[in-house]
Design a protein around this motif. Sequence first.
Motif, short mmCIF file in Angstrom:
data_model
loop_
_atom_site.label_atom_id
_atom_site.label_comp_id
_atom_site.label_asym_id
_atom_site.label_seq_id
_atom_site.Cartn_x
_atom_site.Cartn_y
_atom_site.Cartn_z
N GLN A 176 -51.30 -5.23 -11.96
CA GLN A 176 -52.05 -5.05 -13.21
C GLN A 176 -52.10 -6.34 -14.01
OE1 GLN A 176 -50.29 -2.31 -16.00
NE2 GLN A 176 -52.23 -1.88 -16.98
N GLY B 146 -42.30 -6.87 -10.21
CA GLY B 146 -42.14 -5.59 -10.87
C GLY B 146 -43.32 -4.67 -10.61
N SER B 147 -43.24 -3.44 -11.10
CA SER B 147 -44.29 -2.45 -10.87
C SER B 147 -45.59 -2.80 -11.59
CB SER B 147 -43.81 -1.07 -11.32
OG SER B 147 -43.45 -1.08 -12.69
N ASP B 148 -45.51 -3.72 -12.56
CA ASP B 148 -46.71 -4.10 -13.31
C ASP B 148 -47.38 -5.36 -12.74
OD1 ASP B 148 -44.60 -5.78 -13.99
OD2 ASP B 148 -45.22 -5.98 -16.09
N TYR B 149 -46.91 -5.83 -11.62
CA TYR B 149 -47.37 -7.09 -11.02
C TYR B 149 -48.89 -7.13 -10.83
CZ TYR B 149 -48.16 -10.23 -6.94
OH TYR B 149 -48.62 -11.17 -6.06
N SER C 222 -40.41 -11.26 -5.00
CA SER C 222 -40.21 -9.90 -5.48
C SER C 222 -40.85 -9.80 -6.86
CB SER C 222 -38.72 -9.54 -5.56
OG SER C 222 -38.03 -10.42 -6.44
#
Length: 203
Positions: free
Chosen positions: A69, A64-67, A62
């Motif tokens: 980038q 985060g939303s910045d993975y 799992s």
Amino acid sequence: MRDGNDPCVSVVKQIIADFPHVDISLVISDRTIGTNLKVSNLANAVTQAKYPFLVLADSDISVGSDYLQQVIQPMQQESVGVVTCLYRPVVRGWVAILEAVGIATEYHTGVLVARKLEGMKFALGPTIAIRKTVLEAIGGFTAIADYLADDFQLGYLPTQIGYQVVLSEYIINHAIATESLTDLIQRQTRWNFCTSFLVLGDI
């Protein structure tokens, strides 16, 4: 995916329906290119790849939303061909805790020591970002289709043609679902097979 009757097919189709604005493709093919069936799945899926970077990620992580980038960021340097990540075990149950202790004290330590001594010349399975052109330059997935430690090879082979492997600062979460000692022993045995082949120089 190899089996069109796999229960996961309906789940993926539902995700595609729920997010029509997201570019998602489901590839189902039983074409086999070697003894490592996971690599065959990747070889079948890459035919639909549209972009210059490929990110391979295990299903038990799992992020985060910045993975994406963060993982792709080192690719701004043309010399970087592969980026990989360490992972933080997420556990449930005492057997999984035992496995997590081994990962934290032996596996991660080994990765960091190897990087210090000779640089990153391998990749770690839970996340591997690789340039599509680099994958093609090493012979595509066909080049690693008969290797058990396919993740190692996806890092090692690019270094042999002059590319760098970067260990990202991004730490992913890895869910460890090992519930029995038998499962733990089987997983450790598989990892030991990988390690033994590498130590013996079978790379």
